[in-house]
Enzyme design. Structure first.
Site, mmCIF file in Angstrom:
data_model
loop_
_atom_site.group_PDB
_atom_site.id
_atom_site.type_symbol
_atom_site.label_atom_id
_atom_site.label_comp_id
_atom_site.label_asym_id
_atom_site.label_seq_id
_atom_site.Cartn_x
_atom_site.Cartn_y
_atom_site.Cartn_z
ATOM 1 N N GLU A 186 3.723 2.136 -11.179
ATOM 2 C CA GLU A 186 5.151 2.251 -10.859
ATOM 3 C C GLU A 186 5.733 3.564 -11.387
ATOM 4 O OE1 GLU A 186 7.035 -0.114 -9.162
ATOM 5 O OE2 GLU A 186 5.291 -1.402 -8.850
ATOM 6 N N GLN A 212 4.686 -3.295 -44.517
ATOM 7 C CA GLN A 212 6.027 -3.511 -43.957
ATOM 8 C C GLN A 212 6.402 -2.361 -43.022
ATOM 9 O OE1 GLN A 212 8.403 -3.732 -47.530
ATOM 10 N NE2 GLN A 212 7.217 -5.490 -48.288
ATOM 11 N N CYS A 234 0.823 -1.215 0.000
ATOM 12 C CA CYS A 234 0.000 0.000 0.000
ATOM 13 C C CYS A 234 0.851 1.257 0.000
ATOM 14 C CB CYS A 234 -0.889 0.044 1.240
ATOM 15 S SG CYS A 234 -2.000 -1.339 1.432
ATOM 16 N N GLY A 252 -10.306 -6.120 -39.419
ATOM 17 C CA GLY A 252 -11.463 -6.470 -38.596
ATOM 18 C C GLY A 252 -11.185 -7.654 -37.679
#
Lengths: 684, 684
Positions: A440, A344, A148, A417
């Site tokens: 973090e 690409q 915590c 899709g």
């Protein structure tokens, strides 16, 4: 031996690419992983496959079902002996295990990691002998921990925390108190439903009224037998999230809640029975540093997790692009979409990025493990090393999280899709990775730690000092002033793609951005700004770009070093192309303005050359792309995507996925609401 | 009157910004919406609030529950008289209604739009009198439609469709057949569980074996009384998706399934009883164009939907940024995070983009509505107008979808951890918007339609012809050669931020990119490439950038025109700043390389000026940002975000959201699995 270790993939539509690759993918795989680790992972796969709960997840679940399922997965993982000892394995096996577990189930692994590993690591690093029983109880699965720190009102700004721990001499207890809802601890992984004990960061106050800053306490939360919270605590679940829904993130409000004096984790400071504060560390800033110092590991690990997500996404998208055919030069034969320049250019830079982040993460995990070992062995501190890891991980976590974010999204779109189907796996990767950009340390705030650290070196560069650091990320600063005098000199594409030349561009970028960031800051101070404001007014085009270029340079070097050890020329070649593509694509996307601002380039040629080089590299890597993902790909049962299976049988997998869904062709139980619509009139 | 129309917001932490805004937000709101539309929306809000099912959604649901809920919402919406006539309202009300409905529930609105509106529009535009009964049945809610174009193997490449409709003279029927699973129709909204009838695109084949290309048929799918599919059809649901899960996207496979001859939508072509094909359109390409021509509306509407999502996200993130305090110059007072340059630079360009896309979408919807009216009234075709709308919408849909994608993500991250809560609304916005980048034409493929259209004008520019178009998007091509000779001339920030100067930069960008794209294409042809390959090898740095710069220029002009009508100088000023910020930020992010490549800029000054201008604009807009979102914000019950409520009481809403969740503090029903973990040993 490699013949037994790595099996060929089933033949199928991807053969055309696999047969024509310019390098031996098994050789590259062994080079990157080693035979020992490949074998270690195979054992792990076998072990996991014994437990059906670990890999058979129902397609659609309520939050409640997801939580229940994740809990059972976590305890199943903890019951596997090789996994239970997770945090004690050697570093290579530890990286391999993390790769496998985060691929298997992100929520269960995060829950395990915060409820068990992080709790134990914190107790061991901040506590003393008197706290060892918590570790033992946790290892015996009698209790479950959590961590915590964050409050509703404060996250990344850890110093703003307002939870209080006031020592009461009479009862010899600390009284934990949350002044209001904004001071509630929140985003605590594992606290919402499961934790019995918490490590809690709170402002320690002694009876004399003195505030001693953030300290850590072990706090009983729930009765492990009934799972009911203790009186004096309001503890609850934060509800559904954008991702990682198996993790029960919770909040807790302490209402003058009493814990024993001994529950203070007292390695760095203690309060004696009489209420005297005792600490070897006098400086409040240093005390903060000590109590938050353990956070580098989290950032390093997230760098690695982001790589895992990105590698999954790029595996899916590239295999699909090798199978999926659309359009074509005439109306007869359609081309696999990877044959298109545009496709690409959408995918291959992220393939290159995945390799870079892999090496970056591994390098940082190894360095960080070494630093932790040093502390555990009580060896003298190497603060240069700690600071450099802090600076590197504060930039590597943002760059990895963002690259995975953009790469996963590009892969999702590049799969069209079908990439929007849950069964493609891409949506979940995006939603899970999203957390990496925030927890973090919020990425934008975090990355300032890196630029702040770098700025300290400018005066040393100016005075031409010898500069070096344990991980060599700034050794080139020794030549900083010469580097600043260099210019873009390539006159053809062949020169542009030479790795050394690309690394030189980044050295110039870092030095120039350092210089300009520093001077902008000085200008701001001269304008009368306080240092806090001067730094903030310096972020957008300067500090942030500096930190990004710095970590990219480090990452290019990590790749470069790896290439030097490559087992043959064909592997050297293909890895060099990945280095060049990542370096040049990042310049094109992020750094062109700076090159012109700083006078490193002028005229149209440099950009033309860089862009042509990118397109040439894409065209050259394209034929190897399938084999390059084969090297880093996870087995199908972990990749878990209808579009990305190793056999390339996309349409078979799609059909199975539709047909096997429980609701596919069945008439819904509520079908009568489609016939009789009288409910639609129901007003208040 | 405005005093009654628009109410003040409750006082709270956002007052500091609202009180100090440089303009009157109510005046701007009335200018943008008109009093009539504000009133119209208010009526709609009142109507919606009468039906609790429309706005009270359970937090966590299975896919099955989501589907059921969406169906009921759709029929409830259809039972509201003003909504049922959706597609018949005047264009301003239609835009307003779309804004409200897409904000209320995206899935229910999309389901309504494809199952009802799109089906009707297709039948009316492609069919004849004999098909009107379908429209009547649908309006009476006896049947439910859907629209089948995409196949498993082909989506954006509509000509690759392989579903066959072969005419059988003996039975006077068409035989619908899907040769294999790859030819299955898929991604059909509303087909998975609900549709009784479908519009199906199939290759028409006459008894003489001739293939006549794609034609449309009305096809009965399910019995409206039992909701069971007819024999000869395999129809099912595609399962869970990354978003929009209320929409039952389905697939269908026809197994020599027979439909009546009359079910061919025969406005443009017909087959007579004897199997003779009759059409006024001889050219197969034109026939394709006719049968797919209706797709512009979809793209225009998606441009608008993307605006709605982005406006919601930016409202949430800016209000939260005005409330959320972190850090500060000293340790005493913390600053709202919108005070930080970095945060301004993250959010304000997307606020500016939201305004631009709003005007862009509205302009295109109006033009498209006019074009549709013209067709419905059988007025002579205005093909210049149709082509321009096609080119504009083929670029506006990608740019809007991508901007919303990036903006929503930035807002998510800018809201930190709490932005990751489902209750923030940001995750769902991202997941729903994601579809916008793919459906109705994959963005990257779609945008090539725009560049292809633009390329036709280069020879006209070269020969100095007068060029103009109905929507004036290319009128400046008349001066194309002069524009190509212009250079960046601003010498200070004040000059850089002048709207006319920014629009000039874009005119140069479009002309230069047109010239270079054309010449690269010619080079490719000279190298021996076929036209298909030559175009593909031209996409990455040329065609794509050309289409993007073109639509940005059009969008800047739409904003510019709006500014000229502004009711007072303060509104003119703030809108001009938004124009400048959007224009300059887009240059900085996307076009700097081109400016240097084309010699429009040289040296370091232009980039420095542009970047300084961006930061200055951010600082100036910051104080107005809360009021600027107040203007476009939806009421709280539609915004539906704990972080974005108009009162700014973020922490109260957060607390309520946690506490009111059904599972918040209750011990899970499966709590015993946290105590007794014996199940964790269960192996295969």
């Amino acid at each position: 031996m490699s013949g037994e270790l790595i099996f060929d993939f089933p033949t199928g539509p991807l053969d055309r690419y696999r047969k024509n690759a310019t390098f031996n993918w098994k050789k590259l795989k062994i080079f990157l992983e080693t035979e020992r680790i490949i074998q270690f992972k195979d054992e792990l796969y076998k072990e996991i496959k014994k437990y059906p709960i670990l890999y058979s997840t129902p397609v659609t679940q309520t939050l409640n079902d997801i939580r229940h399922n994740t809990l059972k997965k976590m305890y199943t993982l903890l019951s596997i002996p090789s996994i239970q000892s997770f945090y004690a394995a050697d570093v290579d096996e530890s990286i391999a295990m993390a790769t496998v577990l985060y691929s298997l189930d992100t929520s269960a692994t995060i829950k395990m990691s915060v409820s068990v590993a992080l709790f134990i690591a914190t107790v061991l690093s901040m506590g003393t002998e008197r706290h060892l029983s918590y570790v033992e109880d946790l290892l015996e699965k009698k209790i479950l921990g959590c961590f915590c720190l964050t409050e509703i009102g404060h996250g990344t700004n850890a110093r703003g925390m307002r939870t209080q721990a006031t020592y009461d001499v009479n009862s010899k207890e600390f009284i934990l108190h949350s002044p209001d809802f904004e001071a509630a601890k929140c985003w605590v992984g594992g606290l919402g439903q499961g934790a019995t004990h918490a490590v809690v960061y709170a402002q320690l106050i002694t009876p004399d009224g003195v505030h001693h800053g953030l300290h850590t306490f072990v706090v009983p939360i729930r009765d492990p037998n009934s799972m009911l919270p203790f009186p004096g605590i309001i503890v609850g679940d934060m509800g559904e999230k954008a991702g990682l829904n198996g993790v029960d993130n919770g909040f807790v409000i302490f209402n003058n809640y009493r814990i024993r004096r001994e529950n203070l984790l007292n390695k760095n400071a203690d309060v004696d029975e009489s209420g005297q504060y005792i600490s070897a560390i006098k400086d409040l800033n240093k005390m903060h540093g000590k109590s938050l110092g353990g956070l580098s590991s989290g950032r390093v690990n997230i760098t690695h997790i982001a790589y895992i997500y990105l590698s999954k996404a790029i595996t899916i998208a590239i295999r699909y692009a090798g199978v999926r055919k659309q359009f074509g030069p005439d109306d007869k034969e359609e081309l696999p979409i990877i044959e298109y320049q545009l496709h690409q250019h959408r995918l291959l830079p992220y393939l290159a990025a995945a390799y870079h982040i892999k090496f970056l993460a591994e390098k940082l995990i190894k360095a960080n493990t070494e630093a932790i070992q040093r502390k555990l062995k009580n060896l003298p501190a190497n603060s240069d090393m700690d600071n450099e890891i802090h600076a590197l991980s504060s930039a590597s976590k943002p760059i990895a999280g963002w690259t995975a974010r953009d790469g996963i999204q590009e892969c999702r779109e590049a799969c069209g899709g079908h990439g929007y189907l849950k069964a493609s796996g891409l949506g979940d990767l995006r939603n899970d990775n999203d957390a990496n950009c925030t927890y973090e340390g919020e990425n934008h705030v975090l990355i300032q730690q890196t630029s702040n650290w770098l700025l300290k070196f400018w005066p040393l560069i100016l005075t031409r000092q010898n500069i070096s650091s344990p991980l060599h990320s700034i050794d080139f600063f020794t030549n900083g002033l010469q580097i600043l005098n260099t210019k873009f000199t390539a006159t053809n594409v062949q020169q542009v793609i030479v790795p050394e030349n690309i690394i030189s561009i980044y050295q110039w970028l870092v030095c120039y951005l350092l210089k300009i960031t520093y001077s902008k800051y000085e200008d701001n101070i001269k304008k009368g700004m306080d240092p806090f404001t001067a730094k903030n007014e310096n972020q957008v085009f300067y500090s942030r770009s500096l930190a990004i270029a710095y970590i990219q340079h480090f990452s290019l070097n990590a790749m470069y070093d790896k290439i030097q050890e490559a087992p043959d020329q064909s592997i050297k070649n293909v890895l060099s192309k990945l280095l060049a593509l990542y370096g040049l694509h990042s310049i094109d996307k992020q750094h062109v303005s700076v090159l012109y601002q700083g006078g490193y380039t002028s005229g149209d040629k440099p950009v033309n050359l860089i862009q042509n080089a990118i397109l040439q590299l894409c065209a050259e890597i394209k034929g190897d792309a399938v084999s390059l993902v084969d090297v880093i790909a996870l087995p199908d049962f972990l990749l878990n995507s209808v579009l990305g299976a190793a056999d390339g049988q996309v349409y078979h997998h799609l059909q199975s996925s539709f047909y096997q869904s429980p609701h596919c062709m069945a008439r819904p139980t509520w079908w009568k609401d489609m016939v009789d619509k009288s409910y639609a009139q129901a007003k208040l």
